[in-house]
Scaffold this active site. Structure first.
Site, PDB file in Angstrom:
ATOM      1  N   ASP A  97       0.816  -1.206   0.000  1.00 44.81           N
ATOM      2  CA  ASP A  97       0.000   0.000   0.000  1.00 44.81           C
ATOM      3  C   ASP A  97       0.852   1.260   0.000  1.00 44.81           C
ATOM      4  O   ASP A  97       0.449   2.299  -0.534  1.00 44.81           O
ATOM      5  CB  ASP A  97      -0.928   0.004   1.224  1.00 44.81           C
ATOM      6  CG  ASP A  97      -2.110  -0.952   1.055  1.00 44.81           C
ATOM      7  OD1 ASP A  97      -2.270  -1.506  -0.050  1.00 44.81           O
ATOM      8  OD2 ASP A  97      -2.860  -1.143   2.029  1.00 44.81           O
TER       9      ASP A  97
ATOM     10  N   ASP B 273      -4.931  10.218   4.765  1.00 46.18           N
ATOM     11  CA  ASP B 273      -5.279  11.018   5.935  1.00 46.18           C
ATOM     12  C   ASP B 273      -4.319  12.175   6.167  1.00 46.18           C
ATOM     13  O   ASP B 273      -3.219  12.222   5.605  1.00 46.18           O
ATOM     14  CB  ASP B 273      -5.312  10.143   7.197  1.00 46.18           C
ATOM     15  CG  ASP B 273      -4.050   9.298   7.377  1.00 46.18           C
ATOM     16  OD1 ASP B 273      -2.957   9.765   7.039  1.00 46.18           O
ATOM     17  OD2 ASP B 273      -4.172   8.155   7.853  1.00 46.18           O
TER      18      ASP B 273
ATOM     19  N   SER C  73      -7.080   2.475  14.023  1.00 49.50           N
ATOM     20  CA  SER C  73      -6.448   2.112  15.284  1.00 49.50           C
ATOM     21  C   SER C  73      -6.882   3.015  16.427  1.00 49.50           C
ATOM     22  O   SER C  73      -6.680   2.684  17.593  1.00 49.50           O
ATOM     23  CB  SER C  73      -4.921   2.156  15.142  1.00 49.50           C
ATOM     24  OG  SER C  73      -4.457   3.485  14.971  1.00 49.50           O
TER      25      SER C  73
END
Length: 282
Positions: free
Chosen positions: A67, A138, A183
């Site tokens: 990724d 993000d 998380s």
């Protein structure tokens, strides 16, 4: 003839064998391959181009790795409409929808025009200095040089929302909702959602809950009180330090990222495998 760009992580196990298979299949399909200098070491037949040339040269870009490689390629393409077809050299990732075992089948689907096309929201983050960064995953505020908590004010479309005493704050896109945000207890947003997720890192309260807001909103995060320099990072890359009074603004970019997936790709199948969803044992 399709012009296919390849950017790879050559340190992944069995990378050389996968590249040999890629070249054979590309030759069979009549594709012309382009690669950066490092990737071309394993693809001698590819035309070497600079990173800044991919957006204007290729029809499709194949990140080969994990990724992280996909995030790098997305940043590289910036605001272009070149689609990305990620090939994972290892376990299946959230962004790399093609395993190395199914690479040839995915290339056939790409050549036949049967791949699934997904448009992914990209956030635009404006730092206090005026620096603008695009975030596929993000934007994170936090992680200073000490363990003392900070106070961050959150405003949505100019209206004060709340104030957090915390270690940091994450604003994620649907694509990034399965990353760092997850998380912290943030929500999982299906990639087609027109939304941002907002979650807080170690909030000093028991009543904190993550937020989901329309991606048409303007998010402003103000460093209200901090005894340390905070760090603004976008997609894992440090942007600049923040101090008391600084404001970070986040909006939806007008230019989304475009991803391609094989016809049999299922987002929820990936979730089940990556998050080990098994259902009830009763």
């Amino acid at each position: 003839m399709k012009r296919i760009g390849v950017i790879a992580n050559p340190k992944r196990p069995h990378a050389a064998d996968v590249f040999d298979r890629l070249v054979r299949k590309a030759n069979e399909l009549g594709w012309k391959l382009f690669a950066d200098e490092a990737s071309a070491q394993l693809i001698p037949s590819a035309t070497v181009i600079g990173f800044d040339q991919f957006a204007s040269t290729v029809d499709v870009l194949l990140p080969m790795g994990g990724d992280g490689t996909v995030l790098f390629c997305s940043k590289l393409l910036d605001e272009s409409e070149i689609p990305i077809l990620g090939i994972n050299l290892g376990s299946l990732g959230f962004l790399t929808g093609v395993s190395e075992d199914s690479m040839e089948a995915a290339m056939d689907a790409l050549d036949a025009g049967t791949c699934i096309k997904e448009t992914r929201t990209v956030a635009q983050c404006v730092a206090p200095s005026g620096t603008i960064r695009r975030a596929l995953n993000d934007a994170v505020i936090g992680f200073g040089g000490s363990s003392r908590i900070v106070t961050l004010d959150l405003a949505i479309d100019g209206a004060p929302a709340t104030s957090y005493s915390c270690d940091g704050l994450i604003v994620c896109t649907p694509t990034g909702s399965t990353g760092h945000s997850l998380s912290t207890g943030g929500p999982i947003l299906q990639p087609g959602c027109s939304a941002f997720g907002i979650s807080v890192v170690c909030p000093h309260t028991l009543s904190n809950r993550p937020l989901v807001i329309p991606d048409s909103s303007t998010i402003e995060v103000t460093v209200q009180n901090s005894h340390k320099a905070l760090l603004l990072s976008v997609d894992g890359q440090d942007v600049e330090e923040l101090t008391t009074g600084d404001i970070v603004r986040i909006t939806r970019s007008e230019n989304p990222a475009i991803f391609l997936y094989p016809p049999d790709y299922s987002y929820f199948s990936v979730l089940r495998r990556k998050l080990h969803w098994r259902g009830s044992n009763l």
